[in-house]
Design a protein around this motif. Structure first.
Motif, PDB file in Angstrom:
ATOM      1  N   MET A  20       0.825  -1.207   0.000  1.00 61.20           N
ATOM      2  CA  MET A  20       0.000   0.000   0.000  1.00 61.20           C
ATOM      3  C   MET A  20       0.863   1.263   0.000  1.00 61.20           C
ATOM      4  SD  MET A  20      -3.068  -1.017  -0.274  1.00 61.20           S
ATOM      5  CE  MET A  20      -3.875   0.562  -0.046  1.00 61.20           C
ATOM      6  N   MET A  21       2.024   1.187   0.658  1.00 68.43           N
ATOM      7  CA  MET A  21       2.929   2.338   0.686  1.00 68.43           C
ATOM      8  C   MET A  21       3.426   2.688  -0.710  1.00 68.43           C
ATOM      9  SD  MET A  21       5.193   1.627   4.121  1.00 68.43           S
ATOM     10  CE  MET A  21       6.378   2.917   3.787  1.00 68.43           C
ATOM     11  N   MET A  22       3.634   1.666  -1.548  1.00 70.09           N
ATOM     12  CA  MET A  22       4.075   1.929  -2.923  1.00 70.09           C
ATOM     13  C   MET A  22       3.091   2.824  -3.653  1.00 70.09           C
ATOM     14  SD  MET A  22       5.708  -1.597  -4.462  1.00 70.09           S
ATOM     15  CE  MET A  22       4.071  -2.215  -4.781  1.00 70.09           C
ATOM     16  N   TYR A  23       1.806   2.558  -3.464  1.00 64.22           N
ATOM     17  CA  TYR A  23       0.779   3.353  -4.136  1.00 64.22           C
ATOM     18  C   TYR A  23       0.684   4.746  -3.523  1.00 64.22           C
ATOM     19  CZ  TYR A  23      -0.626  -0.680  -6.827  1.00 64.22           C
ATOM     20  OH  TYR A  23      -0.621  -1.728  -7.712  1.00 64.22           O
ATOM     21  N   LYS A  24       0.907   4.825  -2.224  1.00 61.12           N
ATOM     22  CA  LYS A  24       0.908   6.139  -1.568  1.00 61.12           C
ATOM     23  C   LYS A  24       2.059   6.994  -2.095  1.00 61.12           C
ATOM     24  CE  LYS A  24       1.386   8.398   2.945  1.00 61.12           C
ATOM     25  NZ  LYS A  24       2.516   9.256   2.520  1.00 61.12           N
ATOM     26  N   PHE A  25       3.240   6.394  -2.230  1.00 61.21           N
ATOM     27  CA  PHE A  25       4.405   7.129  -2.727  1.00 61.21           C
ATOM     28  C   PHE A  25       4.202   7.547  -4.183  1.00 61.21           C
ATOM     29  CE2 PHE A  25       7.062   4.479   0.455  1.00 61.21           C
ATOM     30  CZ  PHE A  25       6.720   5.342   1.474  1.00 61.21           C
ATOM     31  N   ALA A  26       3.602   6.661  -4.985  1.00 61.24           N
ATOM     32  CA  ALA A  26       3.329   6.995  -6.392  1.00 61.24           C
ATOM     33  C   ALA A  26       2.372   8.183  -6.477  1.00 61.24           C
ATOM     34  CB  ALA A  26       2.736   5.780  -7.102  1.00 61.24           C
ATOM     35  N   LEU A  27       1.373   8.170  -5.616  1.00 64.17           N
ATOM     36  CA  LEU A  27       0.407   9.269  -5.573  1.00 64.17           C
ATOM     37  C   LEU A  27       1.098  10.567  -5.159  1.00 64.17           C
ATOM     38  CD1 LEU A  27      -2.583   9.586  -6.150  1.00 64.17           C
ATOM     39  CD2 LEU A  27      -3.049   9.022  -3.755  1.00 64.17           C
ATOM     40  N   ASN A  28       1.998  10.475  -4.186  1.00 65.04           N
ATOM     41  CA  ASN A  28       2.761  11.648  -3.756  1.00 65.04           C
ATOM     42  C   ASN A  28       3.584  12.231  -4.904  1.00 65.04           C
ATOM     43  OD1 ASN A  28       1.778  11.301  -1.188  1.00 65.04           O
ATOM     44  ND2 ASN A  28       3.642  10.413  -0.347  1.00 65.04           N
ATOM     45  N   GLU A  29       4.187  11.337  -5.698  1.00 63.53           N
ATOM     46  CA  GLU A  29       4.997  11.770  -6.847  1.00 63.53           C
ATOM     47  C   GLU A  29       4.153  12.582  -7.834  1.00 63.53           C
ATOM     48  OE1 GLU A  29       8.208  11.423  -7.977  1.00 63.53           O
ATOM     49  OE2 GLU A  29       8.863  10.626  -6.050  1.00 63.53           O
ATOM     50  N   VAL A  30       2.977  12.052  -8.175  1.00 59.84           N
ATOM     51  CA  VAL A  30       2.115  12.724  -9.143  1.00 59.84           C
ATOM     52  C   VAL A  30       1.597  14.041  -8.567  1.00 59.84           C
ATOM     53  CG1 VAL A  30       0.019  12.545 -10.531  1.00 59.84           C
ATOM     54  CG2 VAL A  30       1.464  10.539 -10.215  1.00 59.84           C
ATOM     55  N   GLU A  31       1.222  14.043  -7.295  1.00 56.93           N
ATOM     56  CA  GLU A  31       0.734  15.277  -6.659  1.00 56.93           C
ATOM     57  C   GLU A  31       1.804  16.366  -6.679  1.00 56.93           C
ATOM     58  OE1 GLU A  31      -2.459  14.695  -3.273  1.00 56.93           O
ATOM     59  OE2 GLU A  31      -0.812  13.298  -2.960  1.00 56.93           O
ATOM     60  N   THR A  32       3.060  15.972  -6.436  1.00 60.92           N
ATOM     61  CA  THR A  32       4.160  16.938  -6.465  1.00 60.92           C
ATOM     62  C   THR A  32       4.315  17.534  -7.856  1.00 60.92           C
ATOM     63  OG1 THR A  32       5.345  15.778  -4.696  1.00 60.92           O
ATOM     64  CG2 THR A  32       6.634  17.263  -6.079  1.00 60.92           C
ATOM     65  N   LYS A  33       4.207  16.701  -8.884  1.00 61.79           N
ATOM     66  CA  LYS A  33       4.297  17.182 -10.264  1.00 61.79           C
ATOM     67  C   LYS A  33       3.192  18.195 -10.559  1.00 61.79           C
ATOM     68  CE  LYS A  33       6.458  13.035 -12.196  1.00 61.79           C
ATOM     69  NZ  LYS A  33       7.670  13.725 -12.700  1.00 61.79           N
ATOM     70  N   ILE A  34       1.992  17.886 -10.114  1.00 59.00           N
ATOM     71  CA  ILE A  34       0.856  18.788 -10.343  1.00 59.00           C
ATOM     72  C   ILE A  34       1.055  20.103  -9.603  1.00 59.00           C
ATOM     73  CG2 ILE A  34      -1.622  19.097  -9.979  1.00 59.00           C
ATOM     74  CD1 ILE A  34      -0.926  17.162 -12.224  1.00 59.00           C
ATOM     75  N   GLU A  35       1.549  20.047  -8.380  1.00 62.57           N
ATOM     76  CA  GLU A  35       1.796  21.263  -7.601  1.00 62.57           C
ATOM     77  C   GLU A  35       2.830  22.156  -8.288  1.00 62.57           C
ATOM     78  OE1 GLU A  35       2.945  19.983  -3.729  1.00 62.57           O
ATOM     79  OE2 GLU A  35       0.947  19.210  -3.211  1.00 62.57           O
ATOM     80  N   ILE A  36       3.876  21.535  -8.866  1.00 60.70           N
ATOM     81  CA  ILE A  36       4.912  22.301  -9.563  1.00 60.70           C
ATOM     82  C   ILE A  36       4.315  22.987 -10.794  1.00 60.70           C
ATOM     83  CG2 ILE A  36       7.018  22.089 -10.947  1.00 60.70           C
ATOM     84  CD1 ILE A  36       7.881  19.855  -8.982  1.00 60.70           C
ATOM     85  N   LEU A  37       3.529  22.250 -11.572  1.00 59.15           N
ATOM     86  CA  LEU A  37       2.888  22.837 -12.755  1.00 59.15           C
ATOM     87  C   LEU A  37       1.957  23.973 -12.370  1.00 59.15           C
ATOM     88  CD1 LEU A  37       2.008  19.594 -14.758  1.00 59.15           C
ATOM     89  CD2 LEU A  37       3.822  21.233 -15.270  1.00 59.15           C
ATOM     90  N   GLN A  38       1.208  23.768 -11.287  1.00 62.37           N
ATOM     91  CA  GLN A  38       0.260  24.782 -10.822  1.00 62.37           C
ATOM     92  C   GLN A  38       0.979  26.060 -10.401  1.00 62.37           C
ATOM     93  OE1 GLN A  38      -2.123  23.384  -7.526  1.00 62.37           O
ATOM     94  NE2 GLN A  38      -3.777  24.803  -7.970  1.00 62.37           N
ATOM     95  N   GLU A  39       2.072  25.900  -9.644  1.00 58.89           N
ATOM     96  CA  GLU A  39       2.811  27.078  -9.170  1.00 58.89           C
ATOM     97  C   GLU A  39       3.523  27.782 -10.325  1.00 58.89           C
ATOM     98  OE1 GLU A  39       6.094  28.282  -5.736  1.00 58.89           O
ATOM     99  OE2 GLU A  39       5.122  26.310  -5.703  1.00 58.89           O
ATOM    100  N   GLU A  40       4.070  26.991 -11.258  1.00 62.62           N
ATOM    101  CA  GLU A  40       4.753  27.581 -12.408  1.00 62.62           C
ATOM    102  C   GLU A  40       3.804  28.461 -13.220  1.00 62.62           C
ATOM    103  OE1 GLU A  40       6.706  26.285 -16.692  1.00 62.62           O
ATOM    104  OE2 GLU A  40       5.985  24.751 -15.311  1.00 62.62           O
ATOM    105  N   PHE A  41       2.614  27.943 -13.511  1.00 65.23           N
ATOM    106  CA  PHE A  41       1.646  28.712 -14.291  1.00 65.23           C
ATOM    107  C   PHE A  41       1.209  29.966 -13.541  1.00 65.23           C
ATOM    108  CE2 PHE A  41       1.308  25.696 -17.593  1.00 65.23           C
ATOM    109  CZ  PHE A  41       0.577  26.303 -18.611  1.00 65.23           C
ATOM    110  N   GLN A  42       1.003  29.831 -12.238  1.00 65.25           N
ATOM    111  CA  GLN A  42       0.546  30.971 -11.457  1.00 65.25           C
ATOM    112  C   GLN A  42       1.594  32.077 -11.432  1.00 65.25           C
ATOM    113  OE1 GLN A  42      -2.738  30.804 -10.021  1.00 65.25           O
ATOM    114  NE2 GLN A  42      -2.323  32.993 -10.094  1.00 65.25           N
TER     115      GLN A  42
END
Length: 249
Positions: A20-42
């Motif tokens: 289950m931790m593997m899926y949690k870490f994968a989700l964290n990775e994708v969320e971080t990518k989205i946060e970076i894109l969001q902040e860059e655009f802003q």
């Protein structure tokens, strides 16, 4: 429970926790990518195509129920092969064009592998459901190995998300057996939400054009002098002299 049984129980528990931790870490990775894109655009565009995000991990009980429904063997390898939506991320946007923009940005991430794209916007489900689904594979580096883990990403407009949430609540209330008149009204509501998205997209495009025209006018005004109510254009040769290169001359 004897010592051997206790050890076996701990081993199974640790394996499930690690899984289950593997899926949690994968989700964290994708969320971080989205946060970076969001902040860059802003920061660069004073606008972000991403309104908000929501993530979730399926519970072990929910995974087990899905295995039973699909008639799949109960094992961790079987779960990884057949259940692709254990980790899920929902991205909500203001405009339909933003959905495809985000999709393209994710496809350009070199360490993400897009396994599948389901476009329920171009091809809605019969009940009216609209959304863009991506199935991506993310590398997760554990202490002793690298794992490729699937994450399902759903990208919707606010109108699509509102409709989907309402539809889910109605199905939950009626335990799947929704009266036919409500199904008809839900489909009409989905069509109305799609019409609203199209209208908002048109307004968005018009506002963008107006903004670009205003920016062009501002540039033109910067290249003009006003003396005694008379306008004079500043020659390009003079502008070059006033530029940063002239300081080093």
């Amino acid at each position: 429970m004897n010592t051997y049984q206790v050890q076996q129980f701990k081993k199974i528990r640790d394996e499930i926790t690690r899984f289950m931790m593997m899926y949690k870490f994968a989700l964290n990775e994708v969320e971080t990518k989205i946060e970076i894109l969001q902040e860059e655009f802003q920061m660069l565009h004073d606008y972000s195509p991403i309104e908000h995000t929501k993530s979730r991990l399926k519970s072990p009980e929910s995974i087990l129920n899905k295995l039973y429904r699909k008639g799949i063997d109960i094992s961790l390898s079987s779960i990884k092969s057949h259940i692709k939506d254990i980790a899920g991320l929902r991205i909500t946007c203001s405009f339909t064009s933003d959905i495809y923009r985000i999709c393209d940005m994710l496809k350009n991430q070199r360490d993400l592998t897009v396994l599948e794209v389901k476009d329920y916007i171009e091809y809605p489900k019969p009940n009216g459901y609209r959304s863009l689904h991506l199935l991506v594979e993310v590398p997760v580096f554990m202490s002793d190995r690298e794992e490729r883990v699937c994450v399902e990403i759903q990208i919707r407009t606010i109108a699509m998300d509102f409709w989907a949430s309402l539809e889910h609540k109605i199905y939950y209330k009626y335990n799947q057996a929704v009266p036919s008149h409500l199904l008809r009204e839900l489909k009409e509501a989905a069509d109305a939400a799609a019409a609203l998205d199209r209208q908002m997209e048109r307004i968005h495009r018009e506002v963008k054009v107006i903004k670009e025209e205003q920016e062009e006018e501002e540039v033109e005004l910067m290249n003009q002098l006003v003396i005694n109510n008379q306008k004079f254009s500043i020659p390009d040769a003079l502008l070059k002299l006033l530029g940063p290169d002239s300081k080093n001359a």
